[in-house]
Design an enzyme around this catalytic site. Structure first.
Site, PDB file in Angstrom:
ATOM      1  N   TYR A 121      31.612 -28.542  28.919  1.00  0.00           N
ATOM      2  CA  TYR A 121      30.189 -28.699  29.247  1.00  0.00           C
ATOM      3  C   TYR A 121      29.904 -30.107  29.769  1.00  0.00           C
ATOM      4  CZ  TYR A 121      29.207 -24.174  27.041  1.00  0.00           C
ATOM      5  OH  TYR A 121      29.161 -22.829  26.729  1.00  0.00           O
ATOM      6  N   ASN A 150      23.271 -17.707  23.386  1.00  0.00           N
ATOM      7  CA  ASN A 150      23.292 -16.595  24.350  1.00  0.00           C
ATOM      8  C   ASN A 150      24.593 -15.779  24.335  1.00  0.00           C
ATOM      9  OD1 ASN A 150      24.875 -18.494  25.517  1.00  0.00           O
ATOM     10  ND2 ASN A 150      23.613 -18.812  27.334  1.00  0.00           N
ATOM     11  N   GLU A 193      38.632 -23.666  34.299  1.00  0.00           N
ATOM     12  CA  GLU A 193      38.444 -23.250  32.901  1.00  0.00           C
ATOM     13  C   GLU A 193      39.666 -22.485  32.376  1.00  0.00           C
ATOM     14  OE1 GLU A 193      34.662 -21.228  32.758  1.00  0.00           O
ATOM     15  OE2 GLU A 193      33.566 -23.120  32.954  1.00  0.00           O
TER      16      GLU A 193
END
Ligand code: IDP
Ligand code: MG
Length: 174
Positions: A87, A150, A164
């Protein structure tokens, strides 16, 4: 009309162009990406977040129902270090400490998924960031709470997916 000599030259140039394209592609994307493209396959990274873990069965079923393949997966407690990387685009946001608390609050499931045009299709399946505005048939609409909690992560673009997947699967064979 090309004579024989010209034709041979054209063939040589074409072969060199094809080989150069493959080599440049491999240098830029890595051999795995180039190989996947030739098979028309694509990969993405999914993380079932701590709040989504109680719905892991349902999420896996939804992934299979879309025709996607789970190439590899493992469970893990994430730490702050990897979240600072994952992040990085949010590190200066006021909610970043809360995001770290949330993502480290319990085990997560990390999945390597494969399928046709999967990056875009998986983002459609999970829905927008905010679960409150996500359509009820999306995974975030069904299992998430709001724009923070979420339930599930999916890579946002092909470039993001490559980075990723490397981050979370570099030590595994797949
Ligand atoms: P994405 O997960 O849909 O790609 P990003 O903007 O990359 O959305 O944000 C990553 C994660 O950070 C979100 O899934 C959510 O958990 C959290 N997040 C994003 N924006 C906010 C916010 O405004 N408040 C609190 N948490 C947020
Ligand atoms: Mg994102």
């Amino acid at each position: 009309m090309l004579n024989n000599k010209d034709q041979t030259l054209v063939e040589y140039v074409s072969i060199i162009a094809i080989i150069s394209t493959v080599i440049i592609g491999m240098l830029f994307y890595g051999w795995k990406e180039v190989w996947m493209k030739t098979k028309n396959k694509e990969r993405t990274l999914a993380i079932v977040k701590p709040d989504g873990m109680v719905y892991l069965d349902e999420i896996i079923e939804a992934i299979y129902n879309e025709g996607f393949t789970i190439k590899d997966f493992y469970l893990k407690y994430l730490d702050k270090e990897i979240l600072k990387e994952h992040y990085a685009h949010l590190i200066d946001k006021p909610f970043f400490p809360e995001l770290v608390d949330y993502m480290t609050s319990d085990k997560v499931a990390i999945l390597l998924l494969e399928g046709d045009n999967i990056v875009e299709r998986f983002r459609k399946l999970i829905g927008p960031t905010d679960s409150k505005i996500a359509e009820s048939e999306t995974l975030r609409g069904k299992y998430g709470t709001d724009k923070s909690i979420n339930a599930i992560h999916g890579s946002g673009s092909r470039e993001e997916a490559v980075i990723e997947i490397e981050r979370f699967f570099k030590d595994r064979r797949n």
